[in-house]
Design a protein around this motif. Sequence first.
Motif, PDB file in Angstrom:
ATOM      1  N   CYS A 172       0.857  -1.184   0.000  1.00  0.00           N
ATOM      2  CA  CYS A 172       0.000   0.000   0.000  1.00  0.00           C
ATOM      3  C   CYS A 172       0.892   1.232   0.000  1.00  0.00           C
ATOM      4  O   CYS A 172       1.877   1.288   0.747  1.00  0.00           O
ATOM      5  N   THR A 173       0.562   2.212  -0.809  1.00  0.00           N
ATOM      6  CA  THR A 173       1.388   3.407  -0.886  1.00  0.00           C
ATOM      7  C   THR A 173       0.584   4.649  -0.525  1.00  0.00           C
ATOM      8  O   THR A 173      -0.639   4.668  -0.648  1.00  0.00           O
ATOM      9  N   HIS A 174       1.302   5.654  -0.086  1.00  0.00           N
ATOM     10  CA  HIS A 174       0.668   6.946   0.182  1.00  0.00           C
ATOM     11  C   HIS A 174       0.295   7.572  -1.154  1.00  0.00           C
ATOM     12  O   HIS A 174       1.068   7.498  -2.121  1.00  0.00           O
ATOM     13  N   TYR A 198      -7.041   3.192   7.482  1.00  0.00           N
ATOM     14  CA  TYR A 198      -7.395   2.200   8.498  1.00  0.00           C
ATOM     15  C   TYR A 198      -7.031   0.796   8.022  1.00  0.00           C
ATOM     16  O   TYR A 198      -6.419   0.006   8.752  1.00  0.00           O
ATOM     17  N   GLU A 199      -7.408   0.459   6.773  1.00  0.00           N
ATOM     18  CA  GLU A 199      -7.109  -0.859   6.226  1.00  0.00           C
ATOM     19  C   GLU A 199      -5.607  -1.096   6.131  1.00  0.00           C
ATOM     20  O   GLU A 199      -5.112  -2.170   6.488  1.00  0.00           O
ATOM     21  N   ALA A 200      -4.887  -0.086   5.639  1.00  0.00           N
ATOM     22  CA  ALA A 200      -3.451  -0.236   5.438  1.00  0.00           C
ATOM     23  C   ALA A 200      -2.723  -0.461   6.759  1.00  0.00           C
ATOM     24  O   ALA A 200      -1.887  -1.365   6.876  1.00  0.00           O
ATOM     25  N   PRO A 216     -12.934  10.660   9.814  1.00  0.00           N
ATOM     26  CA  PRO A 216     -13.344   9.860   8.652  1.00  0.00           C
ATOM     27  C   PRO A 216     -12.666  10.281   7.353  1.00  0.00           C
ATOM     28  O   PRO A 216     -12.333   9.439   6.521  1.00  0.00           O
ATOM     29  N   ALA A 217     -12.441  11.568   7.181  1.00  0.00           N
ATOM     30  CA  ALA A 217     -11.808  12.050   5.950  1.00  0.00           C
ATOM     31  C   ALA A 217     -10.370  11.555   5.829  1.00  0.00           C
ATOM     32  O   ALA A 217      -9.847  11.393   4.729  1.00  0.00           O
ATOM     33  N   VAL A 218      -9.734  11.306   6.976  1.00  0.00           N
ATOM     34  CA  VAL A 218      -8.337  10.861   6.981  1.00  0.00           C
ATOM     35  C   VAL A 218      -8.231   9.342   6.971  1.00  0.00           C
ATOM     36  O   VAL A 218      -7.429   8.768   6.235  1.00  0.00           O
ATOM     37  N   TRP A 219      -9.075   8.690   7.764  1.00  0.00           N
ATOM     38  CA  TRP A 219      -8.915   7.257   7.996  1.00  0.00           C
ATOM     39  C   TRP A 219      -9.721   6.365   7.059  1.00  0.00           C
ATOM     40  O   TRP A 219      -9.346   5.222   6.828  1.00  0.00           O
ATOM     41  N   GLY A 224      -5.584   5.515  -1.139  1.00  0.00           N
ATOM     42  CA  GLY A 224      -4.236   4.952  -1.195  1.00  0.00           C
ATOM     43  C   GLY A 224      -4.106   3.883  -2.262  1.00  0.00           C
ATOM     44  O   GLY A 224      -4.845   2.892  -2.244  1.00  0.00           O
ATOM     45  N   PRO A 225      -3.200   4.047  -3.219  1.00  0.00           N
ATOM     46  CA  PRO A 225      -3.012   3.020  -4.254  1.00  0.00           C
ATOM     47  C   PRO A 225      -2.540   1.695  -3.649  1.00  0.00           C
ATOM     48  O   PRO A 225      -1.683   1.669  -2.767  1.00  0.00           O
ATOM     49  N   VAL A 226      -3.136   0.610  -4.139  1.00  0.00           N
ATOM     50  CA  VAL A 226      -2.740  -0.734  -3.740  1.00  0.00           C
ATOM     51  C   VAL A 226      -2.051  -1.394  -4.921  1.00  0.00           C
ATOM     52  O   VAL A 226      -2.540  -1.344  -6.054  1.00  0.00           O
ATOM     53  N   LEU A 227      -0.917  -2.015  -4.670  1.00  0.00           N
ATOM     54  CA  LEU A 227      -0.157  -2.706  -5.705  1.00  0.00           C
ATOM     55  C   LEU A 227      -0.018  -4.169  -5.335  1.00  0.00           C
ATOM     56  O   LEU A 227       0.153  -4.503  -4.148  1.00  0.00           O
ATOM     57  N   GLU A 228      -0.075  -5.053  -6.324  1.00  0.00           N
ATOM     58  CA  GLU A 228       0.112  -6.478  -6.073  1.00  0.00           C
ATOM     59  C   GLU A 228       1.032  -7.077  -7.118  1.00  0.00           C
ATOM     60  O   GLU A 228       1.002  -6.710  -8.292  1.00  0.00           O
ATOM     61  N   ARG A 229       1.828  -8.018  -6.657  1.00  0.00           N
ATOM     62  CA  ARG A 229       2.689  -8.789  -7.567  1.00  0.00           C
ATOM     63  C   ARG A 229       2.383 -10.260  -7.352  1.00  0.00           C
ATOM     64  O   ARG A 229       2.457 -10.759  -6.239  1.00  0.00           O
ATOM     65  N   THR A 230       1.997 -10.922  -8.394  1.00  0.00           N
ATOM     66  CA  THR A 230       1.618 -12.329  -8.315  1.00  0.00           C
ATOM     67  C   THR A 230       2.603 -13.185  -9.077  1.00  0.00           C
ATOM     68  O   THR A 230       3.179 -12.768 -10.080  1.00  0.00           O
ATOM     69  N   SER A 231       2.820 -14.389  -8.561  1.00  0.00           N
ATOM     70  CA  SER A 231       3.698 -15.351  -9.216  1.00  0.00           C
ATOM     71  C   SER A 231       3.014 -16.702  -9.209  1.00  0.00           C
ATOM     72  O   SER A 231       2.358 -17.079  -8.237  1.00  0.00           O
TER      73      SER A 231
END
Length: 234
Positions: A172-174, A198-200, A216-219, A224-231
């Motif tokens: 997870c990235t900012h 909150y999730e991150a 709520p506006a912050v949390w 937040g962008p989510v990135l995944e790498r699968t193999s």
Amino acid sequence: MTTSLDAPSEFVYHVHHIPKNNPILLSYLAGKFASLKLNAVQVEKAAFSATFASESIPSFTSRIEKLKLPHIHTFVAVAYPNSTPPSEQTIDQGDFIGCLTLIGPIPKTTYEWPESGGRAIGCDEEETKWQMTGVYTSPNHRGHGVGKLLINSACEFAVQQSGEKASRVRACTHPLNKKALELYLKLDFERAGTCNRYEAQKANEEVLPDRETMDPAVWFSKVGPVLERTSSGA
């Protein structure tokens, strides 16, 4: 597990997986790792939810116990002068200049986030799932591929631990951390939706404040962008 990088630098870099089965060595490494983390939260205040004050609270014993947890896998990048013989390029020598934590395997029921907009998550019988967090490189050693080495080392570890199963590593990235986003995309990660703070933080096993004090506006805004790498499995 040890991975190395020969970079055009006065240093040579290795990534080591902190071992859990040597109490004396672990005690020594815990102190070096704590110093690195304290430096990290000072340098990258926007990237870490922890602060210098909160990172200073845990006792030495609790730090060791966390490193020993079976689902917590800690990787450190170590810098050695180029003159250091290969036999001395061990985890207890050199300077800790980077780190990464890999959490897992994580069951699907915990890993999956509703309304994230991400890709379908496979069942636990088909794939293992991992959360990557705390990626950091000391400013004096940036520009030599240390971050890439840390991330690839953790992903390779996940593949090895998965055996015949596929593996899925998430980061997870900012939303304002464009450099981190670009790095993950260069390293075969793909966009996998968005998350809220909150999730991150919960996925990263960080201490959460009382929900009543959360803005709520912050949390709870999914920005937040989510990135995944699968193999695929072996």
